[in-house]
Write a protein that holds these residues in place. Structure first.
Motif, PDB file in Angstrom:
ATOM      1  N   TYR A   1      50.994 -14.686  38.021  1.00  0.00           N
ATOM      2  CA  TYR A   1      51.707 -14.401  39.255  1.00  0.00           C
ATOM      3  C   TYR A   1      50.763 -14.258  40.451  1.00  0.00           C
ATOM      4  O   TYR A   1      51.171 -14.477  41.598  1.00  0.00           O
ATOM      5  N   LEU A   2      49.522 -13.849  40.195  1.00  0.00           N
ATOM      6  CA  LEU A   2      48.551 -13.634  41.278  1.00  0.00           C
ATOM      7  C   LEU A   2      47.310 -14.486  41.046  1.00  0.00           C
ATOM      8  O   LEU A   2      46.183 -14.041  41.231  1.00  0.00           O
TER       9      LEU A   2
ATOM     10  N   PHE B   1      48.831 -10.247  34.877  1.00  0.00           N
ATOM     11  CA  PHE B   1      49.198 -10.550  36.258  1.00  0.00           C
ATOM     12  C   PHE B   1      48.644 -11.891  36.732  1.00  0.00           C
ATOM     13  O   PHE B   1      48.963 -12.322  37.841  1.00  0.00           O
ATOM     14  N   GLU B   2      47.815 -12.528  35.921  1.00  0.00           N
ATOM     15  CA  GLU B   2      47.171 -13.758  36.368  1.00  0.00           C
ATOM     16  C   GLU B   2      48.163 -14.884  36.678  1.00  0.00           C
ATOM     17  O   GLU B   2      47.988 -15.602  37.663  1.00  0.00           O
TER      18      GLU B   2
ATOM     19  N   ALA C   1      46.652  -3.494  39.379  1.00  0.00           N
ATOM     20  CA  ALA C   1      46.728  -4.774  38.678  1.00  0.00           C
ATOM     21  C   ALA C   1      45.364  -5.295  38.245  1.00  0.00           C
ATOM     22  O   ALA C   1      45.282  -6.345  37.610  1.00  0.00           O
TER      23      ALA C   1
ATOM     24  N   LEU D   1      41.252  -9.382  37.712  1.00  0.00           N
ATOM     25  CA  LEU D   1      42.699  -9.284  37.576  1.00  0.00           C
ATOM     26  C   LEU D   1      43.078  -9.171  36.100  1.00  0.00           C
ATOM     27  O   LEU D   1      42.501  -9.839  35.250  1.00  0.00           O
ATOM     28  N   LYS D   2      44.036  -8.307  35.814  1.00  0.00           N
ATOM     29  CA  LYS D   2      44.509  -8.183  34.435  1.00  0.00           C
ATOM     30  C   LYS D   2      45.181  -9.477  33.998  1.00  0.00           C
ATOM     31  O   LYS D   2      45.803 -10.176  34.805  1.00  0.00           O
TER      32      LYS D   2
END
Length: 653
Positions: A477-478, A474-475, A542, A470-471
């Protein structure tokens, strides 16, 4: 009763067998073939595969019956759609310079059974395609001699009225296939030289058509008095696009020949780009001059170009057009006979098809057994079968291959680079690659001390995220996706994207016609499946991709392959139900071959891990300095036999 049911571990192991991917050699340039083809050779092979009889027949048919002079726009849109698929082939051909085309690309990224089914369908596609072109070649030549060949055969041999069989045996079509098979078996250089000759004649005729056509052009043929430029409107243009799309099928011969290219990393992408560009230019310009020479509604669909010159007072030009058409069909024949044995060779070399087809002649360096056997089968098809009902089958095999290659590009781009590492024990956890660092609070075991040192050094100096992770943006949020192995979420998202694309295209194709959905239901389903497609696309985006390599890479991943997937699925669903029925029957036959032979003889079986004793363990702790961590994993001075070899937690503190 329960004891007869398979255990969950057995089911899991079976599914892993079906989805195992091909392990590539360290030196992918090593081959038993002769690397003798240049960029020009590959380009002419691609042109030969694309610019066939379609240039002389398809342009007139689409112009008169579907799109009018706007067939030009149809070819432009179709060329763009083909470009999306061609770019995927170009990236794979440069990164994996091995013969096999779509079969090989699917095998190295998606899984074994999917690769076999792609290869199985491409195999039939080439056989029917080559036989159909041979019969067209025979019929075209026969028409020049006022059907004397046909009349002689029907008089002295006879006719038959049998389902799926031709009205009479076409000895001329079978003969041209046998002659072409003989030339192909002499080696890649001979095949390339022969293709050069026919391509040069064909391109010379095309240049003549363009020069004479523009001299004889009359702009009034596009005027409103003759029906205008787009008499069938936008729907006609799009319907023409679906038909014109198949004119560009054939560039995959370049990818199938990559193992015989001198410098595939550069030659394959360039050859695909050059051949697709030249083919597009030829189709567009010929459509322009054809519809400007005579009114589009007066065209003869069977021989539009020759008839156009005849009506303008140049009957002698019809002979040149016929010569160019026959030479163009010869190049398509050579393209089919060149590609088919190499795909069969790739499948046999991997153990998924009968081993006899993996034999390469020591002098000509070509798979001579596959060339001879499938050349004979193709000649038999052309001799006795009525191929008109089967020609549409070619479309579904090609589109399916395009779809899987596009999906494979996404999966491969978000995978970590594979390196050789010890295989985990059967039933155990996946051993991380040496370049993977430990996640917080997780212990990972390595059976090589050098692997451990490499891991520690990389973990200490790590300044970037690996592909499939994951980028960082975005970590927050995801964060729940961080627990998955790199690439797992992307693979699930690709499957979701394809399912959403199938549902979306099904609603577009069948929603109003076959399903008769109410307007609100139709709109709601379109919105839902479109959201599913877009969310899957965003989820893939993402994650980190592989960094740029020295070989060609398709731009705008995952958007470009995703658009190719949607387009291919849409065109597949537009095919007739009989095509799908024949496709299902052929798939069932393929599954019988795979489960009866391929799965047991696959070379990946030899690479599957076997249970083994572990004499020493090196445990990586998630914290501590480099010196402390190295000291903590030094092997015990005690004899290895006294160390426990079961899956205990003796490494935890």
């Amino acid at each position: 009763m329960a004891r007869w049911l398979p255990r969950s571990t057995d089911v899991t192991r079976f599914c892993q067998k079906l989805n195992r991917v091909k392990t590539l050699e360290d030196d992918m340039m090593e081959t038993s073939f002769n690397r003798c083809l240049s960029t020009i050779d590959l380009t002419l092979l691609g042109i030969g595969g694309m610019v066939g009889s379609g240039l002389y027949v398809l342009t007139g048919t689409v112009a008169k019956e579907i799109a009018g002079p706007a067939v030009i726009i149809s070819f432009i849109i179709a060329a763009f759609a083909s470009l999306l698929a061609a770019l995927c082939y170009a990236e794979f051909g440069a990164r994996v310079p091995k013969t096999g085309s779509a079969y090989m690309f699917t095998y190295v990224s998606v899984g074994e059974i999917w690769a076999f089914l792609i290869g199985w369908n491409v195999l039939l596609e080439y056989m029917i395609g080559g036989a159909a072109v041979a019969r067209a070649w025979s019929g075209y030549l026969d028409s020049i001699f006022n059907h004397k060949i046909k009349n002689f055969t029907e008089t002295h041999v006879g006719t038959w009225q049998v389902l799926f069989l031709a009205r009479y045996p076409d000895f001329l079509a079978a003969a041209i296939l046998l002659v072409a098979t003989a030339f192909i078996s002499f080696g890649a250089k001979v095949s390339s030289w022969l293709n050069h000759v026919f391509s040069a004649i064909s391109m010379g005729v095309i240049i003549f058509i363009l020069i004479m056509g523009f001299i004889l052009a009359q702009p009034k043929n596009w005027s409103a008095q003759e029906g205008g430029f787009a008499p069938y409107g936008l729907s006609g243009i799009m319907a023409g696009t679906a038909t014109c799309f198949y004119a560009f099928v054939g560039f995959d011969v370049i990818a199938a020949s990559s193992e015989e290219a001198r410098n595939p990393q550069r030659a394959v992408p360039r050859a695909i780009a050059f051949s697709l560009g030249l083919a597009t230019g030829a189709y567009i310009l010929v459509s322009v001059v054809l519809t400007l020479m005579v009114p589009w509604h007066t065209l003869d669909p069977d021989s539009a170009l020759a008839d156009a010159f005849y009506r303008r007072g140049y009957a002698w030009a019809g002979f040149l057009v016929a010569t160019g058409s026959i030479c163009a069909m010869n190049t398509v024949l050579l393209s089919n006979l060149f590609s088919l044995p190499r795909i069969v060779y790739a499948m046999a070399e991997d153990g998924l098809f009968f081993q006899v087809f993996s034999q390469v002649h020591p002098r000509t360096q070509v798979p001579v057994v596959g060339i001879v056997v499938f050349g004979l089968l193709m000649a038999l098809l052309a001799l006795v079968f009525d191929l008109e009902a089967l020609v549409q089958f070619l479309s579904i095999g090609t589109l399916l291959a395009y779809t899987f290659v596009a999906a494979s590009i996404i999966v491969l781009r978000f995978q970590q680079q594979k390196v050789d590492a010890p295989a985990p024990a059967a039933g155990g956890r996946r051993s991380p690659e040496p370049h993977e660092g430990p996640s917080a609070g997780d212990l990972k075991e390595y059976e090589s001390f050098s692997d451990k040192l490499q891991l520690v050094d990389r973990d200490k100096s790590k300044q970037h995220r690996e592909p499939g992770q994951l980028k960082a943006a975005f970590e927050p949020y995801l964060e729940f996706l961080s627990d998955f192995y790199p690439g797992e979420v992307v693979t699930v998202a690709v499957v979701t994207l394809m399912v959403s694309a199938i549902c979306l295209c099904s609603i577009l194709v069948f929603g109003n016609t076959h399903l008769h959905l109410p307007t609100w239901t139709y709109s709601l389903l379109l919105v839902l499946f479109s959201l599913g497609f877009l969310l899957s696309l965003l989820l893939i985006w993402a994650h980190e991709q592989q960094r740029s390599t020295q070989t060609f890479q398709i731009p705008l991943v995952p958007l470009s392959p995703a658009l190719s997937i949607v387009l291919n699925i849409y065109l597949m669903l537009k095919l007739s139900y009989m095509t799908w029925l024949r496709f299902a029957i052929w798939l069932l036959l393929g599954l019988l071959v795979y489960f009866g032979y391929g799965i047991w003889h696959s070379k990946e079986n030899l690479r599957e891990p076997r249970p083994q004793r572990v004499s020493a363990r090196y445990v990586v702790f998630p914290s501590g300095s480099l010196e402390e961590r190295v000291q903590a994993v030094q092997p015990s001075p005690q004899p290895a036999a006294r160390l426990p070899d079961t899956d205990t937690e003796d490494g935890k503190r």
